[in-house]
Scaffold this active site. Structure first.
Site, mmCIF file in Angstrom:
data_model
loop_
_atom_site.group_PDB
_atom_site.id
_atom_site.type_symbol
_atom_site.label_atom_id
_atom_site.label_comp_id
_atom_site.label_asym_id
_atom_site.label_seq_id
_atom_site.Cartn_x
_atom_site.Cartn_y
_atom_site.Cartn_z
ATOM 1 C CG ASP A 69 -2.405 0.958 0.791
ATOM 2 O OD1 ASP A 69 -2.992 0.611 0.398
ATOM 3 O OD2 ASP A 69 -1.717 2.123 1.130
ATOM 4 C CB VAL A 128 1.078 1.637 -7.994
ATOM 5 C CG1 VAL A 128 0.601 -0.170 -7.392
ATOM 6 C CG2 VAL A 128 -0.457 2.515 -8.367
ATOM 7 C CG ASN A 161 -7.413 -3.915 -4.715
ATOM 8 O OD1 ASN A 161 -8.524 -3.784 -5.326
ATOM 9 N ND2 ASN A 161 -6.792 -3.176 -3.923
ATOM 10 C CE1 TYR A 164 -12.750 4.044 -9.561
ATOM 11 C CE2 TYR A 164 -14.201 3.328 -11.028
ATOM 12 C CZ TYR A 164 -13.842 3.014 -9.785
ATOM 13 O OH TYR A 164 -13.849 2.099 -9.748
ATOM 14 C CE LYS A 183 -11.023 1.262 -12.080
ATOM 15 N NZ LYS A 183 -10.066 -0.146 -10.324
#
Length: 213
Positions: A32, A56, A81, A146, A150
């Site tokens: 995280d 990330v 994730n 978003y 995605k």
């Protein structure tokens, strides 16, 4: 026993994945951006998990983590994730928020795949699971960044699946609907504040009509 890396492990879905993998007998690297959040999850399963600080969106951070894990052992599963949300109309959408969402949710899976692929190809086995969303195939107002990210995750998944197949690597995308995580709860609270909608009204009018179950 498999060795598994889960990004965004400090959040709702990530923490649930860590729990399930541990129950299946796996060893999990709970990664995280916020090390304390990852550590809180890892502390629940002290002998089966390890907390990892990971940004990330930064290649050096990703490469450091992948190299550290894969130096001495095989990494069998990667779950991309990590995610976040920001809502605004397109004309009001801050460019820095657009960049942040793309970097975390699209560039992030790309970087992790980029750096884990050589190790998985060497071991001739690997599983990569990218967490997209129902918004990977549909849209909602005020979620331009978003939804774009995605959708992009699905495209990245398809290319990576083709490139990994001959090396025993599978790459799949999962498209969850709404799950009651801190991310969703925050959005519901924002709807209540901005539009005066109760949580139940928001669920009944916005969320549930788009899901069969």
């Amino acid at each position: 026993m498999r060795n598994i890396l889960v990004t965004g492990a400090g959040g709702g879905l990530g923490a649930a994945m860590v729990k399930k993998f541990v129950e299946e007998g796996d060893y999990v690297y709970a990664a995280d951006l916020k090390l304390e959040a990852a550590q809180a999850v890892a502390d629940l399963y002290p002998e089966k998990t390890e907390a990892v600080e990971l940004n990330v969106a930064i290649s050096t951070s990703v490469q450091r983590v992948i190299d550290k894990i894969c130096k001495d052992k095989e990494l069998h599963v990667l779950v991309n994730n990590a995610g976040l949300q920001y809502r605004a109309k397109i004309e009001d959408f801050p460019e820095e928020q657009w960049d942040l969402l793309q970097n975390v949710m699209l560039k992030g899976p790309f970087l992790l795949t980029k750096y884990v692929f050589p190790y998985m190809k060497k071991q001739q086995h690997g599983r990569i699971v990218n967490i997209s969303s129902i918004h990977g195939e549909m849209a909602s107002p005020e979620k331009a960044a978003y939804v774009a990210a995605k959708h992009g995750v699905i495209g990245l998944t398809r290319v990576a699946a083709l490139e990994g197949a001959m090396h025993g690597i599978t790459v799949n995308a999962v498209l969850p609907g709404a799950v009651k995580t801190p991310l969703i709860v925050k959005q519901l609270q924002e709807l209540e504040e901005s539009k005066g909608m109760s949580e139940l009204d928001a669920l009944n009018e916005i969320v549930y009509p788009k899901q069969a179950m």
